[in-house]
Scaffold this motif. Structure first.
Motif, PDB file in Angstrom:
ATOM      1  N   ASP A  38       1.039  -1.416   0.166  1.00 17.28           N
ATOM      2  CA  ASP A  38      -0.189   0.159   0.066  1.00 17.28           C
ATOM      3  C   ASP A  38       0.972   1.395  -0.355  1.00 17.28           C
ATOM      4  OD1 ASP A  38      -3.071   0.952   0.262  1.00 17.28           O
ATOM      5  OD2 ASP A  38      -2.419   1.830   1.961  1.00 17.28           O
ATOM      6  N   LEU A  39       1.864   1.459   0.883  1.00 16.62           N
ATOM      7  CA  LEU A  39       2.602   2.260   0.556  1.00 16.62           C
ATOM      8  C   LEU A  39       3.666   2.447  -0.634  1.00 16.62           C
ATOM      9  CD1 LEU A  39       5.380   3.092   3.689  1.00 16.62           C
ATOM     10  CD2 LEU A  39       6.000   2.969   1.788  1.00 16.62           C
ATOM     11  N   HIS A  40       3.805   1.274  -1.179  1.00 16.93           N
ATOM     12  CA  HIS A  40       4.607   2.081  -2.344  1.00 16.93           C
ATOM     13  C   HIS A  40       3.719   2.379  -3.626  1.00 16.93           C
ATOM     14  CE1 HIS A  40       7.298  -0.063  -5.883  1.00 16.93           C
ATOM     15  NE2 HIS A  40       6.024   0.433  -6.545  1.00 16.93           N
ATOM     16  N   VAL A  49       1.030   4.240  -2.766  1.00 12.51           N
ATOM     17  CA  VAL A  49       1.001   6.101  -2.441  1.00 12.51           C
ATOM     18  C   VAL A  49       1.720   6.852  -3.193  1.00 12.51           C
ATOM     19  CG1 VAL A  49       0.876   7.220  -0.723  1.00 12.51           C
ATOM     20  CG2 VAL A  49      -0.837   5.581  -0.494  1.00 12.51           C
TER      21      VAL A  49
END
Lengths: 262, 248
Positions: free
Chosen positions: A96-98, A100
């Protein structure tokens, strides 16, 4: 898709990459082989905007990554030689961080994360912390993450280092599959000749900062009059050993292991 | 904006998830509070300065925020080591956003730590001169956190190994704490000490905290706020500059 002309990188009085020129076509799997310290990782770092070239030109999908950094970064994914996951977050959170960071819209992010985690057989561990993963699982997660933003080019820097034959085999199957279905251009480096032989469409062999030969596996064998890619590789690069100096990173990694962090 | 938020959130998650670390990092300030607060209390009282616990509690809050925020910046060392930093450096977002996300995350964690210690101080017997002082103290906690989180980011961008980390701890962070007036009044110091304590950014933070909490000022509210804001701007710019220069 990737076009490199007369690329040079000098560190102090050491020339790590010495005037290399090559092209990678769209949808191709291109392997970069070479002994330790040949300049493979330095080349990848320049291609992926982490290092500035001393001179020469790079084009990724028609963009110069030294000028249009952000646009270029949006177009490629990279799996580094050493791990780059956040161990204190779950597999899902890492994805998810990637997503974003690469501006993948929320809905698409969730959908692609699910697809890729399932493909790389990590879906049932999606809520587990990465620090609990085995080496092979971490590698798979990194590659899955590299594909998340549907890059046009995927760089893989020794992605199978330290993996067992099963994991290596499975990993390349997935990479080949995605190369075919998503038409991703793949640029890889490895020390395993059999992998390069099996996976890569074209191969370049690098030594002492220069490309000493390039072509298909068959062409390289023919050129050197050898039976296997490994023999061709040794014929081109010699059999002397190369030693890389240990850097501060290795020292710190030892300290970290001593403290048992992550 | 998404990038700033997700990196801020990451810092927060790491903090909340490492319960052992929360306890450990609260332990040290508590030790100072109890050992020095009660140990030196009688001497301080005899010298005619009133309760030492009252005097040093704001200092201990300042110290907690200092340590916590500098550490979060230096935690970049681990991210560099374990590779996660590279993942953010090749992402198509500006370095500035990454730096701001990380720094704000570290500052937020430091604010939480500071608030927890302030609560512990209240339990230990510390009493502000007015309960309305608490929100004003919060302002100073936030300012100290931002100043030193940016300081930490700048340091984290420059140092590359454990030796550097120890160097920073012994020759920067500890002196910043000890020379800030957190433990002793800044009045009537020898000339050299007066200069050094005035060069220490934490002096103004601690003075601000002490001022609003127990109404004892060495400088003044306006002076402390203005100076801290200025230092924050300088450190944030320095942090941003050094962070954008990292080559992986």
């Amino acid at each position: 898709m990737i076009s490199v002309t007369h690329l040079v990188k000098v560190f102090g009085d050491f020339t790590a990459v010495n005037d290399i020129t090559f092209d990678v076509a769209q949808g191709e799997i291109f392997a970069f082989l070479g002994p330790n310290g040949a300049g493979k990782t330095t080349t990848i770092k320049m291609l992926t905007t982490l290092l500035r070239p001393t001179s020469g030109r790079i084009e990724l999908d028609g963009l110069d990554p030294t000028v249009k950094q952000k646009l270029a970064r949006q177009r490629f994914g990279i799996v580094f030689q050493d791990p780059s996951l956040d161990n204190e977050q779950t597999a899902w959170e890492n994805m998810d961080l990637h997503g974003v960071l690469y501006h993948v819209p929320r809905k698409l992010r969730a959908q692609r994360t699910e697809e890729l985690l399932k493909l790389f057989e990590l879906w049932d561990r999606k809520d587990a912390y990465v620090k609990t993963f085995s080496g092979g699982m971490k590698r798979r997660l990194e590659i899955a993450r590299g594909f998340l933003h549907t890059p046009k080019i995927l760089f893989l820097d020794e992605p199978t280092l330290g993996l067992d034959p099963q994991s290596r085999n499975q990993l390349w199957t997935h990479v080949k599959h995605l190369n075919e279905t998503e038409k991703t251009t793949v640029f890889l480096t490895t020390h395993y000749m059999d992998e390069a032989d099996r996976v890569a469409h074209r191969i370049a062999i690098m030594d002492h900062g220069k490309i000493v030969a390039q072509g298909t596996s068959a062409e390289l064998k023919q050129q050197t009059g050898t039976e296997s890619l490994e023999a061709a590789f040794l014929a081109l690069t010699g059999s002397s050993l190369r030693d890389e100096a240990a850097n501060s990173k290795d020292a710190l990694r030892q300290v970290a292991q001593m403290f048992g962090r992550r | 904006m998404g990038a700033i938020y997700i990196l801020w959130l990451r810092e927060l998650k790491r903090y909340v998830r490492s319960r052992v670390q929360i306890v450990v990092s609260l332990g040290q300030p508590c030790l100072y509070l109890l050992a020095l607060g009660f140990g030196l209390g009688p001497v301080f009282q005899q010298a005619g300065h009133g309760s030492y616990l009252q005097f040093m509690a704001p200092g201990v809050v300042g110290m907690t925020v200092l340590f916590s925020s500098v550490f979060s910046g230096i935690a970049m060392l681990w991210d560099r080591q374990f590779g996660f930093l590279k993942e953010t450096l090749v992402a198509p977002v500006s370095r500035m956003q990454i730096m701001i996300g990380r720094t704000l995350g570290g500052a937020t964690v430091a604010v939480i730590q500071g608030t927890l210690i302030l609560m512990i101080c209240l339990i230990a017997g510390f009493r502000p001169h007015s309960w309305f002082a608490i929100p004003a103290a919060f302002l100073f906690v936030v300012m100290i956190a931002i100043v030193f989180a940016a300081f930490g980011t700048a340091l984290g961008s420059v140092i590359k190994d454990m030796q550097g980390f120890q160097l920073v701890m012994n020759f920067l962070v500890l002196p910043i704490f000890f020379l800030s007036g957190a433990l002793f009044p800044l009045a009537n110091l020898p000339f050299a000490m007066r200069i050094i304590t005035r060069l220490d950014p934490l002096s103004y933070g601690v003075d601000g905290l002490r001022g609003v909490l127990i109404n004892t000022w060495h400088f003044s509210l306006a002076f402390d706020v203005a100076l801290l804001a200025g230092i924050a701007a300088v450190f944030l710019s320095a942090g941003a500059f050094l962070f954008t220069r990292i080559e992986a």
